[in-house]
Design a protein around this motif. Structure first.
Motif, PDB file in Angstrom:
ATOM      1  N   ALA A  80       0.998   4.110  -2.844  1.00  0.00           N
ATOM      2  CA  ALA A  80       0.759   5.528  -2.586  1.00  0.00           C
ATOM      3  C   ALA A  80       1.880   6.364  -3.188  1.00  0.00           C
ATOM      4  CB  ALA A  80       0.660   5.777  -1.079  1.00  0.00           C
ATOM      5  N   ILE A  81       3.120   5.912  -2.974  1.00  0.00           N
ATOM      6  CA  ILE A  81       4.249   6.661  -3.515  1.00  0.00           C
ATOM      7  C   ILE A  81       4.193   6.672  -5.041  1.00  0.00           C
ATOM      8  CG2 ILE A  81       6.761   6.695  -3.729  1.00  0.00           C
ATOM      9  CD1 ILE A  81       6.897   5.533  -0.915  1.00  0.00           C
ATOM     10  N   CYS A  85       0.840  -1.203   0.000  1.00  0.00           N
ATOM     11  CA  CYS A  85       0.000   0.000   0.000  1.00  0.00           C
ATOM     12  C   CYS A  85       0.872   1.250   0.000  1.00  0.00           C
ATOM     13  CB  CYS A  85      -0.908   0.030   1.226  1.00  0.00           C
ATOM     14  SG  CYS A  85      -2.205  -1.194   1.167  1.00  0.00           S
ATOM     15  N   GLY A  86       1.895   1.240   0.840  1.00  0.00           N
ATOM     16  CA  GLY A  86       2.785   2.401   0.909  1.00  0.00           C
ATOM     17  C   GLY A  86       3.437   2.662  -0.436  1.00  0.00           C
ATOM     18  N   LEU A  87       3.934   1.588  -1.066  1.00  0.00           N
ATOM     19  CA  LEU A  87       4.579   1.761  -2.364  1.00  0.00           C
ATOM     20  C   LEU A  87       3.585   2.259  -3.402  1.00  0.00           C
ATOM     21  CD1 LEU A  87       6.924  -1.360  -2.502  1.00  0.00           C
ATOM     22  CD2 LEU A  87       7.545   1.026  -2.116  1.00  0.00           C
ATOM     23  N   TYR A 131       1.580   6.406  -6.926  1.00  0.00           N
ATOM     24  CA  TYR A 131       0.490   7.279  -7.368  1.00  0.00           C
ATOM     25  C   TYR A 131       0.949   8.729  -7.360  1.00  0.00           C
ATOM     26  CZ  TYR A 131      -3.770  10.044  -7.086  1.00  0.00           C
ATOM     27  OH  TYR A 131      -4.731  10.990  -7.291  1.00  0.00           O
ATOM     28  N   LEU A 132       1.562   9.133  -6.241  1.00  0.00           N
ATOM     29  CA  LEU A 132       1.998  10.527  -6.129  1.00  0.00           C
ATOM     30  C   LEU A 132       3.024  10.846  -7.213  1.00  0.00           C
ATOM     31  CD1 LEU A 132       2.354  10.742  -2.263  1.00  0.00           C
ATOM     32  CD2 LEU A 132       0.560  11.748  -3.665  1.00  0.00           C
ATOM     33  N   SER A 133       3.925   9.889  -7.481  1.00  0.00           N
ATOM     34  CA  SER A 133       4.989  10.165  -8.447  1.00  0.00           C
ATOM     35  C   SER A 133       4.449  10.236  -9.857  1.00  0.00           C
ATOM     36  CB  SER A 133       6.049   9.062  -8.395  1.00  0.00           C
ATOM     37  OG  SER A 133       6.480   8.889  -7.079  1.00  0.00           O
ATOM     38  N   LEU A 149       5.448  12.120 -13.700  1.00  0.00           N
ATOM     39  CA  LEU A 149       6.791  11.595 -13.909  1.00  0.00           C
ATOM     40  C   LEU A 149       6.989  11.155 -15.352  1.00  0.00           C
ATOM     41  CD1 LEU A 149       9.512  10.578 -13.055  1.00  0.00           C
ATOM     42  CD2 LEU A 149       8.412   8.521 -12.178  1.00  0.00           C
ATOM     43  N   GLU A 174       1.959  25.978 -14.874  1.00  0.00           N
ATOM     44  CA  GLU A 174       3.102  25.386 -15.521  1.00  0.00           C
ATOM     45  C   GLU A 174       3.133  25.737 -17.004  1.00  0.00           C
ATOM     46  OE1 GLU A 174       5.047  20.959 -15.106  1.00  0.00           O
ATOM     47  OE2 GLU A 174       2.926  21.306 -14.787  1.00  0.00           O
ATOM     48  N   VAL A 215       1.836  20.102  -9.044  1.00  0.00           N
ATOM     49  CA  VAL A 215       2.783  19.252  -8.322  1.00  0.00           C
ATOM     50  C   VAL A 215       3.797  18.707  -9.310  1.00  0.00           C
ATOM     51  CG1 VAL A 215       3.054  17.153  -6.974  1.00  0.00           C
ATOM     52  CG2 VAL A 215       1.087  18.625  -6.605  1.00  0.00           C
ATOM     53  N   LEU A 275       6.792   5.196   3.554  1.00  0.00           N
ATOM     54  CA  LEU A 275       5.534   4.532   3.198  1.00  0.00           C
ATOM     55  C   LEU A 275       4.369   5.231   3.887  1.00  0.00           C
ATOM     56  CD1 LEU A 275       6.686   0.805   3.491  1.00  0.00           C
ATOM     57  CD2 LEU A 275       6.510   2.190   1.435  1.00  0.00           C
ATOM     58  N   VAL A 287       7.612  15.822  -5.382  1.00  0.00           N
ATOM     59  CA  VAL A 287       7.457  14.438  -4.943  1.00  0.00           C
ATOM     60  C   VAL A 287       8.784  13.879  -4.424  1.00  0.00           C
ATOM     61  CG1 VAL A 287       6.710  12.147  -5.599  1.00  0.00           C
ATOM     62  CG2 VAL A 287       5.552  14.133  -6.544  1.00  0.00           C
ATOM     63  N   GLN A 338       1.047   9.917 -11.177  1.00  0.00           N
ATOM     64  CA  GLN A 338      -0.165  10.646 -11.506  1.00  0.00           C
ATOM     65  C   GLN A 338       0.012  12.141 -11.245  1.00  0.00           C
ATOM     66  OE1 GLN A 338      -2.721   9.180 -12.869  1.00  0.00           O
ATOM     67  NE2 GLN A 338      -3.938  11.046 -13.021  1.00  0.00           N
ATOM     68  N   LEU A 339       0.390  12.468 -10.000  1.00  0.00           N
ATOM     69  CA  LEU A 339       0.471  13.883  -9.642  1.00  0.00           C
ATOM     70  C   LEU A 339       1.759  14.504 -10.134  1.00  0.00           C
ATOM     71  CD1 LEU A 339      -0.982  14.042  -6.069  1.00  0.00           C
ATOM     72  CD2 LEU A 339      -2.097  14.285  -8.273  1.00  0.00           C
ATOM     73  N   GLY A 340       2.879  13.782  -9.958  1.00  0.00           N
ATOM     74  CA  GLY A 340       4.161  14.358 -10.314  1.00  0.00           C
ATOM     75  C   GLY A 340       4.362  14.418 -11.810  1.00  0.00           C
ATOM     76  N   PHE A 372       7.300  16.454 -10.234  1.00  0.00           N
ATOM     77  CA  PHE A 372       7.952  15.251  -9.723  1.00  0.00           C
ATOM     78  C   PHE A 372       9.262  15.568  -9.022  1.00  0.00           C
ATOM     79  CE2 PHE A 372      10.827  11.631 -10.273  1.00  0.00           C
ATOM     80  CZ  PHE A 372      10.136  10.717  -9.524  1.00  0.00           C
ATOM     81  N   LYS A 418      10.628  23.414 -18.776  1.00  0.00           N
ATOM     82  CA  LYS A 418      11.707  22.544 -18.304  1.00  0.00           C
ATOM     83  C   LYS A 418      11.680  21.245 -19.093  1.00  0.00           C
ATOM     84  CE  LYS A 418      11.837  23.959 -13.468  1.00  0.00           C
ATOM     85  NZ  LYS A 418      10.546  24.680 -13.372  1.00  0.00           N
TER      86      LYS A 418
END
Ligand SMILES: Nc1ncnc2c1ncn2[C@@H]1O[C@H](COP(=O)(O)OP(=O)(O)OP(=O)(O)O)[C@@H](O)[C@H]1O
Ligand SMILES: [Mg+2]
Lengths: 152, 259, 276
Positions: A21-22, A17-19, A24-26, A32, A107, B193, B157, B199, A28-30, B195, A53
């Motif tokens: 979440a990370i 789950c923790g991974l 997803y943040l990286s 990447l 952006e 946001v 995590l 992040v 989807q949101l980031g 990366f 950039k």
């Protein structure tokens, strides 16, 4: 020490789950990755890129089709951007590239607009028609100088 | 003997410097124990359970509440400028850059760090660590290092889960209660946001805080006096020193990262 | 106290001094513990028996003087060097020192898991043998918090002997035990000593079993040790020893008027109790 299957399972789920979440943040949101098809290189040179950039989006009609790979200064002290876009697109030589801003202060990204020529761009070609970034400072400056809304 | 204020100050400073030296040494010992076999995987799993899984409820709940609060506060301000679409950006940036790692670290220090410190201190008091030494087992290897590593693993995590719950809480309040358009909330968040800056910066912070909490909690437990008061001093010491250290490091990390 | 030089001392203290804060605990203590024999350390509460045992294990360093264990001067040893020495030592702590996050069986198995390549089955068999020996055959799955004081001490003894040490240090094995278990532990310790050539050091308050077991008695008094074979020491005229030895006998009360009268002649407190 004894194994405790239930505890081990719970810890495993927790780590997953923790991974997730990370991730997803990286991703989807980031933003990447631009994970769509790529490999078609284009070059566009601008007088002013603002805070564009590497990894900034390249869009056509609001749809993301690629990303900026690199930004360098060329001999004429202009910003030379290498774009990587979807090779299945049929872009003609009159295509223009403009640097735009998402929202008022958001952006920067590059918007491509197809032209009307029959001649198509090849990978590695240069886009001739470019519109540089408008910075909010220069807009405000212009607004004050012209003391009116006519623009230029 | 009477000491002047300045003498006292000098003495205290020396004590602090001495502890800093010892903590650095302790960190090296832990690292050496983690790198050299035997690897205590089973004990690590147990400690990740204690530090991570048992912290889940408090971390997730706090995340949701903090996200919701941010939405409420941000909305009342933004709506005056007709900029409520930027709510997603506000919640996203605040949670990911700052609140996620810092609040998670403070919560985990209070919940898991203090528990580890108390556990180790109790083992000092009841001669359990001396018992290990007499069996030629290094207590730093057997007891301390899995706990320190568990906090280091659990922190990023948990910070990730905190952020996701905060974003859900923020989204829920914004869309469900305040009537902001869900699509523009997400778009504004995704657009703002980044990366590399946000992040990665966030997780570098979380990992740093995890290492600090793990080190401070285990060190404070390990050096405690073998009394009941020693155990309680180790617990409070961990929370106080841990929290302050996290906030100070956050300040400096922002300086490096935020530019 | 100097002793005739005996070559087979397994463990020897030479001029050991120790202060904790302002309290002098050892003041030039010298004594030896012969190899393969049972030495019983006697002394009043607070005389420093546990401290002596901890020093042999290298858990406590002397301020000055030399501690030799198995012909090695361990006084300045690093933790790593001490581990080598401790591989030959088993130790029972006064409080047991069982790890409270593990069951009794896991506690006893710990040294085997750490230092041998035995299979799980062999480990289980070894653990069972020790638990039976200390009379805890059905307590293996209990956690230390579920044991009585005497039971934890016996479980800890099982852990101390699981690696078949050459030297066994036992701090107060009999306190808190019923008479049957006193006999059982006594028999076990004597047995280990006879059959495995174990150098055994026992601290005790329990005079009867001490005298039964001991090849050598060590009295701790005033920061030094008075040591010798039991029959010799029992004839010793040092009044501190005599006092200790006769305390259990009936004649003690006659010879020593322990003055407790200040407490007994009247009740002083009832009128001063807080009225609610
Ligand atoms: N941490 C300490 N700080 C100061 N003094 C201590 C400390 N630990 C022990 N002492 C002192 O050392 C002396 C010896 O203690 P020790 O525990 O060795 O006694 P003991 O002979 O084992 O007593 P008992 O029979 O009650 O177990 C005591 O007088 C005690 O006051
Ligand atoms: Mg004692």
């Amino acid at each position: 020490m004894k194994r405790s299957p239930l505890r081990d399972l719970i810890v495993g789920i927790f780590v997953l789950c923790g991974l997730a979440a990370i991730a997803y943040l990286s991703i989807q949101l980031g933003g990447l990755y631009y994970s769509g098809p790529a490999g078609f290189k284009l070059i566009a040179t601008f007088d002013e890129v603002g805070d564009l950039k590497p990894r900034s989006a390249v869009v056509i009609a609001g749809v993301r089709v690629g990303q900026v790979v690199s930004i360098e200064l060329d001999d004429l002290l202009r910003a030379r951007c290498v774009l990587d876009v979807d090779p299945s697109l049929e872009l003609d030589v009159e295509t223009s590239a403009a640097i735009k801003t998402a929202g008022l202060l958001g952006e920067k990204f590059i918007a491509l607009e197809p032209g009307g020529s029959d001649e198509m761009l090849e990978s590695g070609d240069e886009i001739d028609r470019t519109v540089s970034a408008l910075s909010i400072e220069s807009l405000v400056g212009k607004f004050v100088n012209d003391s009116g809304l006519e623009g230029d | 003997m009477k000491f002047t204020l300045i003498e006292n100050l000098g003495y205290r400073s020396l004590v602090v410097v001495e502890h800093l030296g010892r903590i650095a040494q302790f960190a090296l010992r832990i690292t050496a124990c983690l790198l050299v076999p035997p690897y205590r995987f089973r004990r690590l799993v147990g400690d990740v359970y204690d530090a991570g899984v048992l912290s889940l409820p408090v971390v997730c709940l706090s995340g949701a509440v903090v996200g919701g609060t941010l939405s409420l506060l941000g909305y009342t301000t933004l709506v005056r400028f007709g900029a409520e679409e930027a709510l997603g950006a506000l919640v996203g940036l605040a949670v990911i850059r700052e609140l996620g790692p810092v609040l998670t670290a403070l919560l985990v220090t209070g919940r898991a760090g203090s528990a580890f410190a108390a556990e180790i201190a109790t083992m000092v008091t009841t001669e359990q660590l001396d018992g290990l030494r007499m069996m030629s087992v290094d207590p730093v290897d057997f007891v301390v290092s899995p706990k320190a590593l568990a906090l280091l693993i659990a922190m990023p995590l948990l910070a990730g889960l905190f952020a996701v719950f905060a974003l859900m809480g923020g989204y829920g309040i914004a869309v469900g209660l305040l009537g902001v358009d869900g699509g523009s909330f997400m778009a504004s968040m995704e657009g703002s946001v980044k990366f590399w800056n946000d992040v990665i910066g966030s997780f570098s912070k979380a990992i740093t805080f995890g290492a600090l909490t793990g080190l401070i909690a285990t060190y404070r437990g390990y050096i405690s006096e073998p009394t009941a008061a020693g155990v309680s001093a180790a617990t409070t010491g961990t929370v106080v020193i841990g929290s302050v250290t996290i906030l100070v490091f956050d300040f400096f990390l922002n300086g490096f990262w935020g530019v | 106290m100097s002793e005739p030089r005996e070559p087979e001392f397994r463990i020897a203290f030479d001029g050991v001094s120790l202060k904790r804060g302002d309290r002098v605990i050892f003041d030039g203590l010298s004594c030896g513990f012969p190899r393969g024999r049972v030495s019983v350390v006697l002394g009043g509460s607070g005389a420093g028996k546990s401290t002596l045992i901890r020093m042999i294990g290298g858990l406590q360093r002397p301020d000055s003087g030399v501690v030799r264990v198995a012909d090695e001067d361990i006084t300045r040893y690093s933790e790593r060097e001490l581990f080598k020495v401790r591989d030959r030592i088993g130790m029972l702590f006064q409080g047991g020192a069982l790890l409270d996050s593990m069951t009794v069986a896991e506690n006893v198995a710990l040294p085997l898991r750490e230092h041998t390549r035995l299979s799980e089955k062999d480990i289980e068999a070894e653990v069972d043998r020790r638990l039976v020996a200390v009379g805890l055959s059905d307590a293996g799955q209990l956690y230390p918090r579920e044991l009585s004081g005497g039971m934890s001490r016996r479980a800890a003894l099982a852990r101390a002997i699981v690696m078949d040490p050459e030297i066994l240090l036992v701090d107060e094995p009999f306190s808190g035990l019923d008479p049957i278990n006193v006999r059982r532990i006594e028999a076990l310790l004597v047995d280990l000593n006879r059959h495995l050539d174990l150098t055994l050091i026992v601290t005790s308050h329990h005079m009867a079993s001490s005298i039964r077991m001991a090849d050598r008695l060590v009295f701790m008094v005033d920061g030094i040790a008075i040591a010798g074979p039991p029959d010799e020491l029992l004839k010793n005229s040092d009044e501190r020893i005599v006092e200790f030895l006769v305390a259990e006998s009936d004649s003690f009360a006659e010879h020593h008027e322990l003055d407790v009268t200040p407490l007994m002649d009247r009740r002083t407190l009832p009128d001063r109790r807080k009225k609610s």
